[in-house]
Design an enzyme around this catalytic site. Structure first.
Site, PDB file in Angstrom:
ATOM      1  N   GLY A 176      22.247 -47.000  38.419  1.00 58.21           N
ATOM      2  CA  GLY A 176      21.463 -45.661  38.702  1.00 58.21           C
ATOM      3  C   GLY A 176      21.674 -44.968  37.040  1.00 58.21           C
ATOM      4  CG  HIS A 206      29.425 -46.371  38.133  1.00 59.49           C
ATOM      5  ND1 HIS A 206      29.860 -46.082  36.816  1.00 59.49           N
ATOM      6  CD2 HIS A 206      29.413 -45.213  38.933  1.00 59.49           C
ATOM      7  CE1 HIS A 206      29.935 -44.825  36.819  1.00 59.49           C
ATOM      8  NE2 HIS A 206      29.740 -44.414  38.013  1.00 59.49           N
ATOM      9  CG  HIS A 242      23.745 -42.475  43.260  1.00 58.45           C
ATOM     10  ND1 HIS A 242      24.226 -41.783  42.060  1.00 58.45           N
ATOM     11  CD2 HIS A 242      24.953 -43.050  43.653  1.00 58.45           C
ATOM     12  CE1 HIS A 242      25.513 -41.655  41.911  1.00 58.45           C
ATOM     13  NE2 HIS A 242      26.038 -42.557  42.654  1.00 58.45           N
TER      14      HIS A 242
END
Lengths: 159, 506
Positions: free
Chosen positions: B403, B429, B260
């Site tokens: 994530g 997200h 990420h």
């Protein structure tokens, strides 16, 4: 730049008292700085930003660089001042500052010249704090009140 | 901002089903369209709490709650459909984080807003698979975590180790992952499994300031700090066997790596530069917004076009960045297991952007329209059979990578047709913050967090100790709540749940 340091006296190594704090904001952090003049509040605000990136007690004064910032208004000036400092850290000389001294503080033409004292950021020597992505105008406040001798700034930095 | 009592404010909000609320026009001034947000009962409380706090007497000059920000976005010129808040929505700069909005490209008044993309342009998530099983990794987990930490530069002040000069940077900005491929850092198949094939074609490095390039050059191939991480994860649960199979995920315990990160100082500076330009453009073109932070410019204006070209260059930067770290991850694994990354089957499953604006075609009121879709803290989630998703995922829908936070689970979802019609093919997200960083640092104990991670069997390597508290799972909304809401609301579908076994952070 070292020759610039050569000609200066011991007092330049004096560390100013801490006049800043970090306030709550959900995703980011708000810098709150104050001083005996607006100039000092600005200097403190810059140091607050560096203090978020590392622990300043590990930083030595080995180098000095001069930055300039200008804008159309006072908030813009604070914004660009911090942005210049952030750039000083993000690119050569990668300077992490322990002390800032504003040598020209013009609130008529909105111009700042500032001497920045510190050294190159070195991983291992300097503890890694939090990375500052950008300065924001979000909820920015500048209190410039000579009557009550009140000088404070509030800035949210994006992290 | 309109100041009303909390009870008055609530009259503008209507719960239309257990997972979805409508924000009526009038909640904020000049709303062109309605707003909508997706929450379950837990997230709903957080959302309304934020609104209630801001209605308290004496609250002024602070930040706007997410729900107000969604409504302010609904007041921007040229917006179509609805301003959408995803389940992980929280207050951000101008736009809320977890906010998507689409603007009609054919409407000359339509705008593009850097605040609708965010400072970290093309921040995103990449997932690599391996053919390793948890039991292969456990005996050398600590060494592997350390190796990953040694390979990937992390944290504030770290510099990239991929050799780069100013000319390489120019090429990388223009070519995105094609550059990484040419230089031998990625495999040809990696590009296939990446949004836009890892390259925005309208990128123009000449529209990027020297300052952005200077900030970007030393940072290419670095993870960054804050909520960015690289994690070794194992498959914990498979919800959709067929879709998981298409992604090369076959069994519980299979090892994956999640990265990420975003466009680092480069993207931050592009956004900063654009905000300054747009303030001027707004005055010139008399663009009125409810919030000064919603700086924007008409899409067709010079400032709008320049921003889109610079933003695309930053997007390319981010893909090269994640690709460089993919290379380093493969090297770290190869060294530990003394096997080639090929033989470890370390393919990219997918790579998503969750801070970006893209030109897309959508059906609005029965008509096909070309839109500029802003996704800030929101992931594209295209349905099966969409022409813009890779062949491998044509039957399953686009993989969506969500994530978690340090120590919590992550998810792989897939796009749905319902999401395409309701949210312009967008979903959440991540977890989204619940506690402020300062509050986390005050209330959460460093040792406690580390002990907890250890009992959960998670190795951790972190550059900044402060970050351990700030990024503790307690500071975030529960990612499972967020993902379950998206699944229940039908805007994306759960496929795989992943659990971390090692975390590398700034």
């Amino acid at each position: 730049m070292d020759e610039e340091l050569g000609g200066i006296s011991e007092e330049y190594y004096d560390i100013p008292p801490v006049k800043y704090e970090y306030l709550d904001h959900t995703a980011d952090v708000q810098l709150h700085a104050w001083g005996d003049s607006l100039k000092e509040a600005f200097e403190q605000c810059g140091m607050a930003m560096f203090g978020y990136m590392t622990e300043l007690e590990y930083v030595q004064i080995k180098d000095v660089h001069t930055i300039e910032a200008s804008s159309d208004d006072l908030m813009g000036l604070l914004y660009h001042f911090l942005d210049e400092l952030l750039f000083l850290f993000s690119y050569e000389p990668f300077l992490i500052c322990k002390k800032l001294v504003i040598t020209e503080f013009n609130t008529q033409e909105f111009k700042i010249v500032c001497k920045c004292y510190g050294e190159e950021f070195v991983i291992g020597k300097h503890p890694q704090g939090t990375e500052v992505k950008a300065i924001t105008y979000s909820a920015m406040q500048i209190i410039d009140d000579p009557k009550d001798n009140k000088y404070e700034v509030f800035v949210i930095i994006d992290i | 901002m309109v100041v009303r009592q909390y009870n008055e404010e609530l009259k503008y909000l209507e719960k239309i089903n257990p997972y979805c609320w409508r924000i009526k026009k009038g909640f904020q001034p000049n709303m062109n369209v309605e707003g909508v947000f997706y929450v379950n009962s837990t997230l709903e409380k957080l959302m309304l709490e934020e609104l209630r706090n801001c209605c308290r007497p004496g609250m002024s000059g602070g930040f706007l709650p997410g729900v107000k920000q969604i409504a302010n976005v609904a007041a921007l010129p040229g917006i179509v459909g609805r301003s959408v808040g995803l389940p992980d929505v929280h207050s951000g700069y101008g736009f809320a984080i977890g906010n998507m909005a689409a603007f009609d490209m054919d409407d000359p008044k339509s705008i593009v807003s850097p605040g609708g993309v965010g400072f970290d342009i093309n921040c995103g998530v990449r997932l690599l698979r391996t053919n390793l099983h948890e039991k292969d990794v456990l005996p050398i987990k600590e060494q592997l975590a350390q190796s990953l930490f040694d390979h990937i530069p992390v944290g504030v002040g770290s510099k990239g180790i991929i050799p780069m000069n100013a000319r390489d940077l120019e090429e990388a900005l223009e070519m995105g992952m094609d550059w990484s491929l040419r230089e031998g850092y990625v495999w040809a198949e990696d590009k296939e499994h990446c949004e836009e094939y890892g390259r925005m074609l309208n990128a123009d490095p000449s529209k990027v300031s020297l300052r952005a390039k200077k900030r970007g050059l030393p940072q290419l191939g670095t993870l960054g700090a804050g909520n960015h991480y690289a994690e070794i994860q194992v498959v914990d649960e498979i919800f959709d066997k067929y879709a998981a199979g298409k992604m090369g995920i076959e069994s519980i315990g299979q090892v994956c790596v999640m990265i990420h990160s975003g466009s680092r100082g480069f993207g931050h500076q592009v956004a900063t530069d654009a905000l300054v330009q747009m303030e001027k453009a707004m005055k010139r073109d008399n663009i009125e917004t409810n919030d000064r932070q919603l700086a924007c410019a008409r899409i067709k204006s010079v400032e709008g076009q320049d921003y889109l070209k610079a933003m695309s260059a930053a997007a390319n930067f981010a893909w090269v960045n994640r690709s460089s770290m993919t290379f380093l991850t493969r090297q770290a694994f190869a060294k530990q297991f003394k096997m080639a990354p090929d033989d470890l089957d370390m393919h990219v499953i997918y790579d998503v952007s969750h801070n970006i604006a893209k030109v897309e075609e959508h059906v609005v009121d029965g008509k096909l329209k070309t839109l500029l879709v802003h996704r800030k803290g929101s992931t594209r989630a295209f349905p099966p059979n969409h022409p813009l998703i890779p062949v491998d995922y044509q039957l399953t829908g686009q993989p969506v990578l969500i994530g978690g936070t340090m120590g919590t689970c992550s998810y792989v979802l897939t796009g749905t047709h319902q999401g395409m019609t309701e949210t312009f093919g967008s979903t959440c997200h991540g977890a989204g913050r619940a506690l402020s960083r300062a509050k986390s640092r005050r209330n959460i104990d460093y040792k406690e967090v580390l002990n907890k991670l250890e009992t959960m069997g998670i190795s951790i390597r972190v550059a900044s100790p402060k970050l351990v508290m700030e990024e503790a799972p307690e500071s975030y909304k529960n990612v499972t709540d967020v993902v379950d809401t998206c699944h229940a609301a039908g805007i994306s579908k759960k496929t795989v749940k992943l659990r971390p076994i090692a975390v590398i952070k700034g």
